[in-house]
Design a protein around this motif. Structure first.
Motif, short mmCIF file in Angstrom:
data_model
loop_
_atom_site.label_atom_id
_atom_site.label_comp_id
_atom_site.label_asym_id
_atom_site.label_seq_id
_atom_site.Cartn_x
_atom_site.Cartn_y
_atom_site.Cartn_z
N THR A 134 41.92 47.12 42.21
CA THR A 134 41.84 45.71 42.59
C THR A 134 42.76 44.86 41.72
O THR A 134 43.29 43.86 42.18
N LEU A 135 42.97 45.29 40.47
CA LEU A 135 43.92 44.57 39.62
C LEU A 135 45.32 44.66 40.23
O LEU A 135 46.08 43.69 40.24
N PHE A 156 45.87 44.91 43.41
CA PHE A 156 45.84 43.99 44.56
C PHE A 156 46.26 42.59 44.09
O PHE A 156 47.05 41.92 44.73
N LEU A 157 45.68 42.18 42.96
CA LEU A 157 45.99 40.84 42.45
C LEU A 157 47.48 40.74 42.13
O LEU A 157 48.14 39.75 42.46
N GLN A 158 48.03 41.77 41.49
CA GLN A 158 49.45 41.75 41.13
C GLN A 158 50.30 41.66 42.40
O GLN A 158 51.30 40.94 42.44
N ALA A 183 42.71 36.83 43.65
CA ALA A 183 43.64 36.88 44.77
C ALA A 183 43.05 36.21 46.01
O ALA A 183 43.76 35.55 46.77
N ASP A 240 35.50 44.05 40.25
CA ASP A 240 36.58 43.58 41.11
C ASP A 240 37.54 42.73 40.29
O ASP A 240 37.26 41.57 40.02
N LEU A 268 41.53 34.90 36.19
CA LEU A 268 40.56 35.99 36.35
C LEU A 268 39.72 36.13 35.08
O LEU A 268 38.49 36.26 35.14
N GLY A 304 40.50 41.93 41.30
CA GLY A 304 41.43 41.26 42.19
C GLY A 304 40.83 40.00 42.79
O GLY A 304 41.39 39.40 43.69
N TYR A 305 39.67 39.61 42.27
CA TYR A 305 38.89 38.52 42.83
C TYR A 305 39.71 37.25 43.02
O TYR A 305 39.61 36.58 44.04
#
Lengths: 305, 469
Positions: free
Chosen positions: B145-146, B148-150, B88, B83, B282, B85-86
């Motif tokens: 998920t990366l 998602f973070l962006q 986020a 994951d 991250l 995007g953690y």
């Protein structure tokens, strides 16, 4: 219409660069199943090597050798420096981890990326460097086609990107090394049993991918005239995205993905507001990944127990 | 190649204790976890020993990182979902707290309500955004998920001038790049958190609760299912483990832990800013988890403490020197085998330094700075400020020599390279690195990650897993 064509040329230039970066990601992923996070920084080092040659021969305003020779030398230096760096990284940061859990080389790659960025910061400082292409080559020279103008530098960049990709394609499809690379990507253990020196193939893959990244670094320096220690991160992210869109592990996919990202970026910068530009791009990518996780050219892998 | 077939779990079967049953057994079992008691004891004493506000703040950061690492351990270490995007969700928690307890919208809810609402909402968000985990595997999930973070970072940066229907003028939701300042401090049961120390103890309680909770969870049916999925999803499914549901659950659980630590982070910082929740954080969380050993709770804890606290030593030149020469000494004593080789290397190093010094001072006196009194300066070259380029080149040479020393097998050559490498390292360190503490921190962090992964790919406290081919 001319605006459209101008953006098209911009997109093709950017796309060529992204495609060259994406190829390095994709080839390494195809063979090692490793997301090489340090690839963007290899590209940064290539850009700086080109800059170093430029300065060593008297700078853009007053070069001591003919401009054409100088540009060729810059490309060679960038490709050489990146190539060597890529091989060194593979030897020291990834090879000892060949049989480690999947996440270990990933973390190692992040470590290399951090190290390279900060080493560049320490050695070269945080200052932006400029290739000063406009002083080296008159920006007015180039193709003039009605209202559309393409500067000679852009033509050189697009053509050399295409040439490099053609050479790569021939290398992978027609030579013995290429065959060995494809075999290793298909099944590393089986390839080793067939007498292929897998370590050598992996080194060759890193060398080729890094050389392409080095060329991309010099291209970006020539077209956009700006190099700095952190440039690898964003470019790496985009090259990586291009690799994913094309289908990670697939070489033609990486080329197409790079072009698509470059064109998308040029057109959205030209036609859509820039505030939500990144957001739109990322949103599209998420939808794309959900709909077609293997990318355009990727092949689904069978899952085994 | 790993040794196939030597499974430590199987090998230890004889010596493994039978699990104690009942509440009394549980109590005995917990009391025998010495690392937990050690940690709790040291952590309680820490703020009183360290004194100053800055030291406690470092402790707060370490505990926050520990929470994040333990939460991520459930997602990555147990379930094997990569994951990226953690962070986020950490940001969502922080922004959630800021929305519900600041002047941004003029809402000031009591802290327990805010935390509960944030935890519930983020759990729900995790359940929704975790759905792709059912379908996407491995790196594809990581990439998604990366993104998602962006998206989260982009939203946080850009939702500050929004034109909404029925509202006059642009509306700021996240405060854009400036974030939201002036967040309320926490207040629980009438106790108002005024100092950093209050938050420190709150976090300590949270971390210990989390450790107890996750340990029990890991042994429950759910936890066993998670680890089965990590080992082999397809096989787990054939054992009737509902892998899709459990994956989403693990994802949402991790997200909730991150969100709760995010609320505390917002309160202790009295504000939220988008640059707090980027890929840089991250990487730090992943480094903490992998350093300690994924899949191990004490590992995640130790990793987080090391990653958060050791770099702080580098802030002062004295601390940095202590760390550097201490590290050099330890490395020399542990890595050089047999030890008698040190009898060659150490005098060699000293002589080499003196020789180089005499040589350079004789040939290019302009390079060398005026002599300072005694100590290491009698041995080591001090470059004058005009020789910056030389130091930069030497830095690159140092890396090359160090790598060569690792690669060369011949004993003699290796010793010579080692002498040269250590000398150059000290030289570059004294002339440049000590003066650039922030860059040096990052450099060492990067190098540490690589060295650690190469030396112990399964982390400090993780155990190597058997990979059946």
């Amino acid at each position: 219409m001319e605006f459209f064509l101008q953006q098209l040329v911009n997109g093709l230039t950017l796309g060529g660069v992204y495609a060259l970066i994406a190829l390095g990601y994709s080839m390494v992923y195809g063979i090692l199943k490793l997301l090489n996070f340090a690839h963007g920084d290899v590209y940064m080092v290539g850009a700086f090597a080109g800059y170093g040659v430029l300065v060593a021969f008297g700078g853009p305003a007053d070069p001591r050798i003919p401009v054409v020779t100088l540009i060729v030398l810059m490309f060679l230096a960038g490709m050489l420096a990146s190539g060597i760096l890529g091989v060194v990284i593979e030897r020291f940061a990834y090879r000892p981890l060949r049989n480690a859990p999947r996440i270990a080389p990933l973390i190692s790659a992040v470590g290399v990326s951090f190290f390279l960025q900060n080493a560049a910061l320490l050695v070269l400082g945080a200052r932006f460097r400029s290739y000063g292409t406009a002083r080296m080559v008159d920006p007015a020279t180039g193709l003039q086609w009605g209202p559309l103008r393409i500067s000679i530098i852009r033509i050189v960049v697009i053509l050399s990107a295409v040439a490099l990709m053609v050479v790569l394609h021939l290398l992978v499809q027609r030579t013995k090394l290429g065959k060995a690379m494809r075999a290793t990507a298909f099944d590393r253990e089986a390839a080793a049993m067939m007498g292929i020196d897998v370590d050598r193939v992996i080194v060759a893959t890193f060398l080729i991918g890094s050389v392409l990244a080095g060329a991309a670094g010099v291209m970006v320096g020539l077209v956009f005239s700006r190099v700095y220690h952190f440039m690898g991160f964003v470019a790496g992210l985009k090259g990586f995205t291009a690799a994913v869109i094309g289908g990670i592990g697939s070489i033609p996919g990486a080329m197409m993905g790079g072009l698509l990202i470059g064109l998308a970026e040029a057109f959205s910068a030209g036609y859509i507001s820039s505030t939500f530009q990144n957001l739109i791009v990322f949103g599209l990518l998420i939808v794309f990944l959900l709909a077609r996780p293997r990318g355009l050219f990727g092949v689904p892998e069978p899952v085994k127990v | 190649m790993p040794e196939i077939g030597t499974d430590r779990w199987v090998a230890e079967f004889e010596s493994r204790r039978v699990r104690r049953e009942g509440p009394w057994g549980r109590l005995i079992e917990w009391s025998s976890r010495r690392w937990l008691w050690l940690f709790a004891g040291a952590a309680i004493v820490y703020p009183f020993v360290i004194g100053g506000d800055f030291g406690i703040r470092v402790g707060v950061n370490a505990l926050l990182l520990a929470m994040l690492a333990i939460g991520l351990n459930v997602v990555v270490g147990y379930t094997g979902l990569l994951d990226l995007g953690y962070v986020a969700y950490y940001g969502l928690g922080a922004y959630g707290y800021a929305f519900l307890a600041s002047d941004q919208f003029g809402i000031h809810l009591p802290t327990p309500v805010v935390v509960a609402v944030v935890a519930l909402v983020v759990f729900g968000v995790g359940l929704v955004l975790g759905q792709p985990a059912r379908r996407l595997v491995g790196d594809y999930l990581a990439i998604l998920t990366l993104f998602f973070l962006q998206v989260f970072v982009e939203l946080a940066l850009n939702l500050d001038r929004l034109d909404l229907p029925f509202v006059d003028g642009p509306v700021s939701i996240t405060g854009g790049p400036n974030g939201i300042a002036g967040v309320d401090p926490m207040e629980i049961l009438g106790f108002r958190f005024g100092q950093v120390r209050d938050y420190y103890f709150l976090l300590l309680v949270l971390v210990i609760l989390l450790i107890v909770g996750v340990t029990n969870l890991a042994r429950s049916r759910t936890g066993v299912g998670w680890r089965a999925i990590r080992e082999d999803t397809l096989a787990a499914e054939h054992m009737t483990i509902p892998s899709g549901r459990l994956k989403v659950l693990a994802y949402a659980f991790g997200a909730t832990v991150a969100a709760v630590s995010g609320t505390v982070f917002a309160a202790v910082q009295l504000g939220v800013f988008p640059q707090n929740f980027t890929v840089a954080l991250l990487i730090v969380v992943y480094a903490a988890l992998v350093l300690g050993g994924e899949g191990s709770i004490p590992g995640a804890l130790v990793g987080a403490l090391i990653i958060a606290m050791v770099p702080e030593l580098l802030r002062t030149p004295a601390g940095a020197r202590l760390l550097f020469y201490g590290g050099l000494l330890v490395a020399g004593l542990t890595l050089v085998r047999p030890r008698r080789r040190l009898a060659v290397i150490v005098p060699g190093l000293l002589l080499f330094g003196l020789a180089v010094r005499a040589l350079v001072a004789g040939i290019w006196p302009g390079l060398v700075a005026a002599e300072t009194a005694g100590g290491v300066d009698r041995w080591l070259l001090r470059f004058s400020a005009s020789a910056d380029v030389v130091v930069s080149v030497l830095f690159v040479v140092t890396i090359a020599v160090a790598l060569a020393a690792v690669a060369v097998r011949r004993r003699r050559v290796r010793d010579a390279l080692l002498i040269l490498g250590v000398y150059l390292l000290v030289l570059v360190w004294e002339n440049r690195l000590v003066e650039e503490p922030s860059i040096t921190r990052q450099l060492l962090f990067g190098a540490l990650l690589v060295v650690l992964m190469v030396a112990r790919p399964h982390g400090l406290l993780g155990r190597p897993r058997v990979e059946v081919v």
